[in-house]
Motif scaffolding. Structure first.
Motif, short mmCIF file in Angstrom:
data_model
loop_
_atom_site.label_atom_id
_atom_site.label_comp_id
_atom_site.label_asym_id
_atom_site.label_seq_id
_atom_site.Cartn_x
_atom_site.Cartn_y
_atom_site.Cartn_z
N ASN A 1 51.94 38.93 39.56
CA ASN A 1 52.10 38.28 40.37
C ASN A 1 51.44 37.74 41.71
O ASN A 1 52.51 36.93 42.53
CB ASN A 1 53.88 38.47 40.03
CG ASN A 1 53.44 39.45 41.59
OD1 ASN A 1 52.75 40.44 42.13
ND2 ASN A 1 55.35 39.86 41.27
N GLY A 2 50.37 38.77 42.45
CA GLY A 2 50.15 38.13 43.75
C GLY A 2 50.61 39.71 44.67
O GLY A 2 50.03 39.31 46.18
N ASP A 3 51.70 40.17 44.13
CA ASP A 3 52.36 41.04 44.99
C ASP A 3 51.29 42.43 45.64
O ASP A 3 50.27 42.20 44.61
CB ASP A 3 53.44 41.84 44.90
CG ASP A 3 54.44 41.15 44.81
OD1 ASP A 3 54.26 39.38 45.75
OD2 ASP A 3 55.43 40.92 44.62
N ARG A 4 51.15 42.54 47.11
CA ARG A 4 50.34 43.93 47.22
C ARG A 4 51.12 44.76 47.38
O ARG A 4 51.57 45.34 47.68
CB ARG A 4 49.94 43.18 48.35
CG ARG A 4 48.51 42.56 48.64
CD ARG A 4 47.85 42.26 49.83
NE ARG A 4 46.79 41.10 50.16
CZ ARG A 4 45.83 41.62 48.94
NH1 ARG A 4 44.84 42.28 48.78
NH2 ARG A 4 44.63 40.61 49.57
N ILE A 5 50.38 46.24 46.25
CA ILE A 5 51.23 47.27 46.21
C ILE A 5 49.83 48.23 46.76
O ILE A 5 48.70 48.52 46.76
CB ILE A 5 51.88 47.60 44.77
CG1 ILE A 5 52.69 46.78 44.34
CG2 ILE A 5 52.09 48.77 44.43
CD1 ILE A 5 53.99 45.91 45.00
N PRO A 6 51.35 49.09 47.56
CA PRO A 6 49.42 50.31 48.27
C PRO A 6 49.59 51.36 47.53
O PRO A 6 50.18 51.66 47.28
CB PRO A 6 50.17 50.52 49.51
CG PRO A 6 52.05 50.22 49.32
CD PRO A 6 51.68 49.41 48.82
N ASP B 1 41.31 58.38 35.58
CA ASP B 1 41.43 58.17 37.33
C ASP B 1 42.78 57.51 37.04
O ASP B 1 42.70 56.90 36.35
CB ASP B 1 40.17 58.00 37.63
CG ASP B 1 38.81 58.41 38.33
OD1 ASP B 1 39.52 60.05 37.64
OD2 ASP B 1 37.88 57.63 37.95
N ALA B 2 43.16 57.84 38.13
CA ALA B 2 44.38 56.92 38.16
C ALA B 2 45.31 56.73 40.24
O ALA B 2 44.80 57.65 40.64
CB ALA B 2 45.70 58.03 37.49
N PHE B 3 45.56 55.66 40.29
CA PHE B 3 46.36 55.68 41.33
C PHE B 3 47.34 56.10 41.54
O PHE B 3 48.03 55.78 40.55
CB PHE B 3 46.34 54.20 41.54
CG PHE B 3 44.95 53.57 41.25
CD1 PHE B 3 43.83 54.17 42.37
CD2 PHE B 3 44.64 51.90 40.66
CE1 PHE B 3 42.59 53.75 42.54
CE2 PHE B 3 43.22 51.84 40.71
CZ PHE B 3 42.29 52.11 41.88
N TYR B 4 48.50 56.32 42.58
CA TYR B 4 49.31 56.87 43.02
C TYR B 4 49.66 55.68 43.28
O TYR B 4 49.71 55.32 44.66
CB TYR B 4 49.33 58.39 43.61
CG TYR B 4 50.92 58.78 43.76
CD1 TYR B 4 51.98 58.43 42.71
CD2 TYR B 4 51.51 58.55 45.24
CE1 TYR B 4 53.36 59.28 43.41
CE2 TYR B 4 52.00 59.16 45.70
CZ TYR B 4 52.88 59.71 45.00
OH TYR B 4 54.48 59.45 45.32
N MET B 5 50.75 54.58 43.15
CA MET B 5 51.59 54.06 43.18
C MET B 5 53.22 54.44 43.94
O MET B 5 53.98 53.99 42.88
CB MET B 5 51.38 52.70 43.34
CG MET B 5 49.82 52.45 42.96
SD MET B 5 49.43 50.78 42.45
CE MET B 5 49.69 50.32 41.03
N PRO B 6 53.61 55.05 44.40
CA PRO B 6 55.61 55.21 44.08
C PRO B 6 56.35 54.11 44.35
O PRO B 6 57.07 54.69 43.66
CB PRO B 6 55.33 56.27 45.48
CG PRO B 6 54.49 56.33 46.48
CD PRO B 6 53.25 54.89 45.89
N GLN B 7 55.55 53.01 44.57
CA GLN B 7 56.47 51.67 44.32
C GLN B 7 56.89 51.06 42.92
O GLN B 7 57.88 50.39 42.47
CB GLN B 7 55.88 50.60 45.07
CG GLN B 7 56.64 50.60 46.54
CD GLN B 7 55.77 50.26 47.33
OE1 GLN B 7 55.00 49.21 46.64
NE2 GLN B 7 55.86 49.35 48.71
#
Length: 104
Positions: free
Chosen positions: A4-9, A24-30
């Motif tokens: 949707n265009g949002d940037r999630i850290p 490999d995986a990214f950790y994105m707590p949001q």
């Protein structure tokens, strides 16, 4: 950036076990759910993905065996966590040995 265009850290990188293989995986707590990048998963797992309206299957490229499945719920595919096993995937191994007495 998500669809949707949002940037999630991304706060970290780690390993995720998917269908008995490490990815490999990214950790994105949001995020409340884990997301899978399908193209990367096909490369890392050596598989193809078959999407149908009500389900999805991950198939090993070498054997054609189904290594994972998921169902369509709320317009998303949700992967099943249980390992897929079939009778023909079973293997029996045996070994024998012969004791040889040393000669002095």
């Amino acid at each position: 950036m998500i669809a949707n265009g949002d940037r999630i850290p991304i706060e970290g990188v780690g390993k995720l076990k998917l269908f008995d293989k490490d990815l490999d995986a990214f950790y994105m707590p949001q995020f409340a759910s884990n997301l899978v990048f399908v193209r990367k998963a096909t490369i890392d797992l050596g598989c193809q993905v078959v999407f149908r309206p009500d389900d999805v299957e991950f198939q090993d490229l070498k054997t054609g065996r189904v290594i994972g499945r998921g169902d369509s719920k709320n317009n998303l595919y949700q992967l099943q966590l249980a390992k897929i096993s079939k009778p023909f995937d079973s293997m029996c191994l045996s070994s024998t040995y012969e004791k040889i007495d040393s000669i002095s």
